[in-house]
Scaffold this motif. Structure first.
Motif, PDB file in Angstrom:
ATOM      1  N   ILE A  90      -4.275  -3.426  -5.784  1.00  0.00           N
ATOM      2  CA  ILE A  90      -3.171  -4.320  -6.170  1.00  0.00           C
ATOM      3  C   ILE A  90      -3.263  -4.850  -7.603  1.00  0.00           C
ATOM      4  CG2 ILE A  90      -2.045  -6.537  -5.666  1.00  0.00           C
ATOM      5  CD1 ILE A  90      -2.497  -5.965  -2.678  1.00  0.00           C
ATOM      6  N   PRO A  91      -4.454  -5.310  -8.048  1.00  0.00           N
ATOM      7  CA  PRO A  91      -4.502  -5.862  -9.417  1.00  0.00           C
ATOM      8  C   PRO A  91      -4.020  -4.855 -10.464  1.00  0.00           C
ATOM      9  CG  PRO A  91      -6.532  -6.333  -8.223  1.00  0.00           C
ATOM     10  CD  PRO A  91      -5.747  -5.398  -7.366  1.00  0.00           C
ATOM     11  N   TYR A  92      -4.092  -3.575 -10.140  1.00  0.00           N
ATOM     12  CA  TYR A  92      -3.685  -2.556 -11.107  1.00  0.00           C
ATOM     13  C   TYR A  92      -2.200  -2.231 -11.045  1.00  0.00           C
ATOM     14  CZ  TYR A  92      -8.551  -1.852 -12.291  1.00  0.00           C
ATOM     15  OH  TYR A  92      -9.825  -2.047 -12.760  1.00  0.00           O
ATOM     16  N   LEU A  93      -1.503  -2.813 -10.064  1.00  0.00           N
ATOM     17  CA  LEU A  93      -0.098  -2.428  -9.892  1.00  0.00           C
ATOM     18  C   LEU A  93       0.809  -2.960 -11.008  1.00  0.00           C
ATOM     19  CD1 LEU A  93       0.493  -2.631  -6.022  1.00  0.00           C
ATOM     20  CD2 LEU A  93       0.118  -0.617  -7.457  1.00  0.00           C
ATOM     21  N   TYR A  94       0.363  -4.016 -11.732  1.00  0.00           N
ATOM     22  CA  TYR A  94       1.143  -4.499 -12.876  1.00  0.00           C
ATOM     23  C   TYR A  94       1.386  -3.386 -13.889  1.00  0.00           C
ATOM     24  CZ  TYR A  94       0.397  -9.495 -11.594  1.00  0.00           C
ATOM     25  OH  TYR A  94       0.388 -10.724 -10.993  1.00  0.00           O
ATOM     26  N   ASN A  95       0.478  -2.409 -13.874  1.00  0.00           N
ATOM     27  CA  ASN A  95       0.603  -1.301 -14.824  1.00  0.00           C
ATOM     28  C   ASN A  95       1.921  -0.546 -14.672  1.00  0.00           C
ATOM     29  OD1 ASN A  95      -1.735  -1.688 -16.168  1.00  0.00           O
ATOM     30  ND2 ASN A  95      -2.717   0.231 -15.554  1.00  0.00           N
ATOM     31  N   TRP A  96       2.505  -0.624 -13.466  1.00  0.00           N
ATOM     32  CA  TRP A  96       3.773   0.093 -13.251  1.00  0.00           C
ATOM     33  C   TRP A  96       4.978  -0.787 -13.599  1.00  0.00           C
ATOM     34  CZ3 TRP A  96      -0.650   1.745 -11.181  1.00  0.00           C
ATOM     35  CH2 TRP A  96      -0.868   3.123 -11.096  1.00  0.00           C
ATOM     36  N   THR A  97       4.654  -1.927 -14.193  1.00  0.00           N
ATOM     37  CA  THR A  97       5.730  -2.820 -14.666  1.00  0.00           C
ATOM     38  C   THR A  97       5.543  -2.994 -16.170  1.00  0.00           C
ATOM     39  OG1 THR A  97       4.515  -4.921 -14.539  1.00  0.00           O
ATOM     40  CG2 THR A  97       5.456  -4.072 -12.481  1.00  0.00           C
ATOM     41  N   ASP A  98       6.314  -3.882 -16.743  1.00  0.00           N
ATOM     42  CA  ASP A  98       6.136  -4.132 -18.184  1.00  0.00           C
ATOM     43  C   ASP A  98       5.127  -5.251 -18.436  1.00  0.00           C
ATOM     44  OD1 ASP A  98       7.570  -6.206 -17.218  1.00  0.00           O
ATOM     45  OD2 ASP A  98       9.303  -5.960 -18.552  1.00  0.00           O
ATOM     46  N   LYS A  99       4.366  -5.594 -17.418  1.00  0.00           N
ATOM     47  CA  LYS A  99       3.365  -6.657 -17.571  1.00  0.00           C
ATOM     48  C   LYS A  99       1.951  -6.131 -17.317  1.00  0.00           C
ATOM     49  CE  LYS A  99       6.295 -10.152 -18.231  1.00  0.00           C
ATOM     50  NZ  LYS A  99       7.504  -9.266 -18.428  1.00  0.00           N
ATOM     51  N   ALA A 100       1.639  -5.027 -17.923  1.00  0.00           N
ATOM     52  CA  ALA A 100       0.320  -4.428 -17.722  1.00  0.00           C
ATOM     53  C   ALA A 100      -0.791  -5.397 -18.104  1.00  0.00           C
ATOM     54  CB  ALA A 100       0.200  -3.137 -18.525  1.00  0.00           C
ATOM     55  N   TYR A 123       0.801  -1.211   0.000  1.00  0.00           N
ATOM     56  CA  TYR A 123       0.000   0.000   0.000  1.00  0.00           C
ATOM     57  C   TYR A 123       0.847   1.280   0.000  1.00  0.00           C
ATOM     58  CZ  TYR A 123      -3.705   3.226   0.623  1.00  0.00           C
ATOM     59  OH  TYR A 123      -4.548   4.256   0.398  1.00  0.00           O
ATOM     60  N   VAL A 124       1.302   1.658  -1.184  1.00  0.00           N
ATOM     61  CA  VAL A 124       1.963   2.955  -1.372  1.00  0.00           C
ATOM     62  C   VAL A 124       1.388   3.559  -2.649  1.00  0.00           C
ATOM     63  CG1 VAL A 124       4.147   4.203  -1.437  1.00  0.00           C
ATOM     64  CG2 VAL A 124       4.047   1.957  -0.329  1.00  0.00           C
ATOM     65  N   PRO A 125       0.105   3.889  -2.650  1.00  0.00           N
ATOM     66  CA  PRO A 125      -0.564   4.257  -3.898  1.00  0.00           C
ATOM     67  C   PRO A 125       0.009   5.510  -4.541  1.00  0.00           C
ATOM     68  CG  PRO A 125      -1.963   4.737  -1.993  1.00  0.00           C
ATOM     69  CD  PRO A 125      -0.809   3.952  -1.490  1.00  0.00           C
ATOM     70  N   HIS A 126       0.633   6.363  -3.734  1.00  0.00           N
ATOM     71  CA  HIS A 126       1.159   7.606  -4.283  1.00  0.00           C
ATOM     72  C   HIS A 126       2.557   7.440  -4.856  1.00  0.00           C
ATOM     73  CE1 HIS A 126       2.262   7.154  -0.105  1.00  0.00           C
ATOM     74  NE2 HIS A 126       3.121   8.142  -0.131  1.00  0.00           N
ATOM     75  N   GLN A 127       3.210   6.314  -4.568  1.00  0.00           N
ATOM     76  CA  GLN A 127       4.542   6.103  -5.140  1.00  0.00           C
ATOM     77  C   GLN A 127       4.768   4.634  -5.502  1.00  0.00           C
ATOM     78  OE1 GLN A 127       8.095   8.090  -4.238  1.00  0.00           O
ATOM     79  NE2 GLN A 127       7.209   9.391  -2.634  1.00  0.00           N
ATOM     80  N   PRO A 128       3.940   4.109  -6.412  1.00  0.00           N
ATOM     81  CA  PRO A 128       4.114   2.685  -6.772  1.00  0.00           C
ATOM     82  C   PRO A 128       5.503   2.414  -7.346  1.00  0.00           C
ATOM     83  CG  PRO A 128       2.096   3.593  -7.732  1.00  0.00           C
ATOM     84  CD  PRO A 128       2.863   4.742  -7.177  1.00  0.00           C
ATOM     85  N   ALA A 129       6.009   3.344  -8.101  1.00  0.00           N
ATOM     86  CA  ALA A 129       7.314   3.117  -8.717  1.00  0.00           C
ATOM     87  C   ALA A 129       8.383   2.973  -7.651  1.00  0.00           C
ATOM     88  CB  ALA A 129       7.649   4.281  -9.659  1.00  0.00           C
TER      89      ALA A 129
END
Lengths: 761, 761
Positions: free
Chosen positions: B628-638, B568-574
């Protein structure tokens, strides 16, 4: 001799015109010992706040049943108690049932204790010892040394705001306790809910909701300190869960929102030697917002002396409505203390913005009148409201309006019976609001909504579910086998119905006039010519068999026996006398009443009085007989009234803590004294007639609100010269021992020529 | 194939413009089985009245401790129960804690019984058997046959008034029970006071005051019958003395003023066969006067059908803010049921004259906004309020105003945490009001008092006594040895602080912007590079030794474990991904989360969900992992986000009583669905950014209050074609899987071109 009398009259005339500090004659301690049930604390005339010491509180372990101990503390204070528990903001004056006692504040020093402790072991709680030698009670001012803590406590008030001033020694542990669990009532769980917010470092708001004699009552407050709170906290007995807390806060200390069934809060300070912690504590029936506004409106400063001065000036203005010169200094104190007690209730019951909480629990606005509460009507219709019709006409008109507002808000179609804080507690019998209204209408004091007033009275008198009233309407009397205390009820209903007829007549409604005049004769149904008494009758038309006219219990009466209460036909004394065998036999009966020896068992069973409140079998310490001493006037022995009245004034009232012979009953006992001391009495409120007695004052000036003054003078007055030889009103001799209110209200001079011997008549 | 696709687009376009009866797609039964905690009864959008059946009430003998049984009845109704106890007027939708359930009404026929009875022996009380085959739930309408009495019960509502219609057989003993003692909460003495007046032969007023999850709460009512009451009465458990009664009245029957801790009142009628007894029941937080005014203002007639029609038209107007075409009919039902559940709370909390009771217990006026209550903020800040910022902007702006009014009235300098009926129950953690406010300000939805809003947020975030916040400010994190659930709290505070910085930035306050941006990095303090998890740290700077990242208890988290909540770090997923070892490792971790096998012991310990609410170790049935399911978006596996979102939509939601996999939590679970079904999600409220997922709808039209429409279209959509091959917004390709709220809010066309295969990326 003659010269001397004239001289004294001159002196009196001079004194009556001077600006006098009348509060010096008031002793608020009168009635605080034994059964007077008055309180010694600070209040202003008809004020909502009665800020007064509690010398004991109802303990939780006393159980649920009504007991003498609770009864003793109707006003919170008993003179013989050695300790003071604290200072609460609301008190009845002189009642025979308990309630109120809201918001107890106690200053302490040293160890913080949140329980009151006991009189035997005061050090185990927050209470303190005190002594009467370091206690002073004045109108609008009370002072006492709390010896356990070396704290001087001083109290004063405005109408809606109590002002505390506590002089502390130097300490790091100065505590102010605010005990919301403390109160006056005989019920283990009087408190329904308490709520408190520390709004900032000097302001507290909150409320206390109770289920006491008033079944559903909430009083809101705003409390402010002259000094920043260093720390604070609370304890509560109930531990109802407040789920969120257990992870987040320490609820007990410095948590600004307290709620529960019985919060005891504390506020901690550090003080220099002789430093004063001051508290202003405002009440409201509407909201904390209303209380805060009351606080700002009434006492916007921290000058304790100024508030005290204003409160005492207020008292002087009210007391000087009657200026008297008396035979002895004590009599003057007794008179002004009676005036003081007469002006303690009903109390103002609205905020400065005119809002108040009504019986429907909604907020109402008293648009064009001052709203009052605490109507102890079975007591006060007799002499207190008639007194107001003489010297407090504006207030009494507003009290009628307040009763009509009660009627409008009540879900019962009834005017108040015994109401306080927008609650009907149904205490005692009759529907005497109608008497108060009739008296005010007949005397021209209440003139606003006559038709509505009549409707309210008629509906009240027609509400069948109420206390045997349906039977009364069906049978023409209350049958004892259907409803107890049936004689008392029948007699009072009959009188009340007569009062309603007076209103109907004034509004030109002949149908209702006749109907209620007819109802007013229902007392005839209960007279038993065989026993010579008013006697309980059964539904089948027979009198109840066993009957003891001396007993106050189970004989068809309440708080009186057949000898006393059976004489209650104020609207038709002549008829009563006729029933009882004519004047001669009636005089004999009255004489017996005042002289017979009463068995101890009967004395012990008599309610609400001390032994001193009885003369023979005549009970002055309770209300049903208050008109009796004046009944000789309807016979050829009027001088016996004069004799008895002076005797009662002399023996039943004193300038001492035990100076009241029974409950003052919201001023009724005192109002009786005031009328009697002035020489006349309203035997039948709702009529214009006063019965003449024997004045105990030397002279009096009654200032009325119409600008007129009634001057009372006596000649040859002394404690022995109790008989009225001659009575002149505006130089015209009064020969029938009757005075007319409307004539007196136009002002003039009433001269009693006194004598040590009675005339034949 | 191409032709067919074009054709279907045409059909969709046609449908989207038609006036559609959308309520037909709503199934209020969804979530009533197992842990959805929704209610099936009648209500209008954001209505104050939720008139719904109770299938069991909290029994007094359940004791004080919180238990599963109470938990099951958060909304009063459990689908598997065989009996209906009655119909109460207030219910939470989908919460994990209980309260409300005010004013239970039950119609019965025959013998008068004033206790609810038990499910095992319904004939011993007033409850009745029923069956789902004779039950119907629609928006603003509920109907059931009470088989024990042969009574058809129908319910509908306006915003503040419940409308009951009971069709009786012919009987001389038709009873309406009004049980003021009944309620929802796990406390033996929730009731503080109840009060009831029979104002006349068709009108009842009163209130219920409770100490439940809301510590001090009073709800007033006005209740009117379409038929004269023949007789009435009440029973109460407490027998608090009401002194005047014992001589005067029979309190239990036909006495119009009832008061006590737990009144059960009854009203008796005679009915013809098929005669309808109708009841209108209005609520107010202010007074019975306010309730009566609400009743007159909202339903001045007796036409049940008209009120139902108006309620359902109201629903249609609200539902058509989004029109969708779905792959399957079921999906459409799931979608509109989610819309329905999203519009149940917060509820309107003011009378028609705009008055309402505030936290200070005083009456307030919502001058220029609609006041709302029921803020389950730890849940709803995530997707529900962001959804409102898209399709309920006026309401969301007013909700912000309502939260600021709460702040003004609260004695704590804090915005709401979990508040209802002007009470703060402090449930769960964080201060997420600031997120709701930031999101509304950043998106231009709330524009009124930005400076005041910032001040309220900053003061909220600076209130040291609150839940470890003082330690957080001192240490830069919450030390676990000072305050439990320290990781969850630190992570949430950090995000909230970032949200405050957004407001500070918008108001040009760079000092506060920097201060709170700095605070927002506190999550860095708790990352343990050794274990690879966010981990509880002690005050001495060391991590707490024992640590089980699978366990939801005692590991520094609340209602989540380190695997879920630690992300849970929605403001800084990267930054989170960087901490966790970079994209590749992070993707592995997410994959494991969704696929690992969880021990039964961990599943059983997981709160507020059913077993179906878990995918691997990912918990969809509770909120901490919703992003969480949306966190892949910050990787190359969107594409893995797209896959997972579609899977969750398909498996975690259904058109069935058990169609919710956990508590709906005042609409958060449903709002997640709505966003996800449309193809994007607000991972970080307070930013303008939406993360792209995979739409499950075929097409949608989102009508916004600015008059603009956002049209969503898909190409090649099917249950198998879950991957987004290409995304166009207004014909411009979106390549970074991100959408900007302000751009979408200007309207236009969003076209997802779907594919059965994911791209490499």
């Amino acid at each position: 001799m003659r010269t001397r009398i004239l001289l004294s009259v001159c002196i009196i005339a001079f004194n009556l015109n001077a600006q006098e500090n009348l509060i010096q004659y008031v002793n608020p301690m009168v009635g605080t010992q034994r059964m007077g049930h008055t309180y010694p604390g600070a209040t202003v005339p008809f004020g909502m706040v009665q800020l007064s010491p509690e010398t004991d509180s109802v303990q939780y372990d006393l159980g649920k049943s009504y007991n003498k101990n609770v009864y003793a503390y109707c006003a919170g204070y008993q003179y013989d108690d050695p300790t003071i528990v604290g200072f609460a903001h609301t008190h009845f004056s002189g009642t025979g049932h308990s309630d109120l006692g809201d918001f107890l504040i106690m200053p302490t020093e040293g160890k913080l204790q949140l329980n009151p402790g006991t009189a035997n072991h005061p050090a185990g709680g927050y209470r303190s010892n005190y002594s009467h030698s370091h206690e002073k009670a004045e109108p609008a001012y009370y002072r006492v040394n709390l010896t356990d803590y070396n704290i001087l406590a001083e109290l004063t008030t405005s109408s809606r705001v109590g002002f505390h001033q506590y002089t502390f020694p130097q300490t790091d542990s100065a505590n102010i306790i605010l005990d919301l669990s403390s109160g006056i009532y005989n019920h283990t769980e009087k408190n329904v809910w308490t709520f408190l917010r520390v709004e900032n470092d000097t302001l507290i708001t909150g409320y206390r909701q109770t289920n006491g004699w008033a079944r559903t009552r909430t009083v809101y407050f705003a409390m402010t300190f002259n000094k920043r709170i260093e720390k604070y906290g609370h304890h509560k007995k109930d531990q109802g869960p407040y789920k969120g807390f257990y992870r987040k806060f320490n609820e007990s200390e410095n948590f600004p929102e307290m709620a529960g069934q019985d919060i005891v809060a504390w506020f901690g300070f550090k003080t220099q030697d002789q430093e004063k912690i001051k508290i202003k504590f405002a009440l409201s029936s509407v909201s904390t917002e209303g209380a805060l506004q009351n606080l700002f409106d009434e006492i916007p400063h921290w000058n304790f002396e100024q508030t005290k001065k204003e409160g005492q000036a207020f008292w002087n203005r009210e007391l000087e409505r009657i200026k008297v010169e008396t035979i002895s200094p004590d009599d003057k104190k007794i008179f002004y203390t009676a005036m003081y007690h007469s002006f303690l209730s009903p109390i103002i019951y609205m905020d400065t913005d005119r809002q108040y909480r009504g019986l429907d629990q909604n907020t109402h606005v008293a648009k064009d009148f001052t709203n009052y509460t605490i109507f102890s009507l079975w007591d006060t219709y007799r002499a207190l409201h008639p007194l107001f019709n003489l010297i407090q006409t504006k207030r009494n008109s507003d009290m009628v309006e307040s009763m009509l507002a009660h009627y409008d808000q009540s879900v019962h179609p009834m005017l108040p019976v015994w109401s306080h804080y927008a609650n009907e507690n149904w205490c005692m019998i009759g529907y005497h609001s109608v008497s108060v209204i009739a008296d005010a209408i007949v005397k021209g004091v209440y003139t606003k909504n006559m038709e509505s007033a009549l409707e309210a009275c008629v509906n009240t008198a027609s509400y069948a579910p109420y206390d045997g009233l349906g039977y009364y309407m069906d049978y023409g009397y209350v049958p004892e086998d259907k409803n107890s205390s049936s004689v008392s009820k029948t007699l009072e209903y009959a009188y009340d119905d007569w009062a309603i007829a007076q209103i109907a007549q004034r509004t030109g409604n002949s149908k209702l006039t006749n109907e209620f005049l007819k109802r007013s004769e229902s007392f005839l149904e209960l007279f038993d010519s065989k026993s010579g008494f008013m006697r309980p009758k059964l539904a089948n038309g027979n009198f109840k068999k066993s009957f003891d006219p001396m007993d106050t219990h189970g004989q068809g009466y309440i708080e009186g026996n057949a000898w006393n209460y059976g004489l209650y036909v104020p609207h038709q004394p002549a008829k009563l006398i006729e029933l009882m065998g004519g004047q001669s036999r009636f005089v004999q009966m009255l004489d017996s009443l005042f002289t017979m020896r009463l068995d101890d068992k009967y004395i012990e069973a008599t309610e609400d009085i001390t032994r001193d409140g009885i003369i023979g079998n005549y009970v002055h310490g309770n209300e049903p007989g208050h008109h009796i001493p004046y009944l000789y006037n309807w016979t050829d022995k009027a001088w016996k009234t004069q004799e008895r009245v002076r005797m009662i004034c002399k023996t039943m009232y004193a300038d001492a803590p035990d100076g009241l012979c029974g409950n003052d009953d919201c001023g009724q006992m005192s109002a009786w004294y005031i009328f009697s001391a002035l020489g006349f009495y309203p035997v039948c409120p709702g009529s214009l007639e006063y019965a003449v007695g024997s004045p105990s004052v030397i002279a009096a000036t009654i200032k009325m609100e119409n600008g007129k003054s009634l001057i009372i003078k006596t000649k040859n007055q002394s404690d022995k010269n109790v008989y009225v030889k001659k009575l002149l009103f505006n130089n015209k001799e009064i020969k029938n021992n009757k005075l007319n209110h409307n004539e007196l209200a136009q002002g003039g001079e009433l001269v009693f020529i006194m004598s040590p011997k009675h005339s034949r008549k």
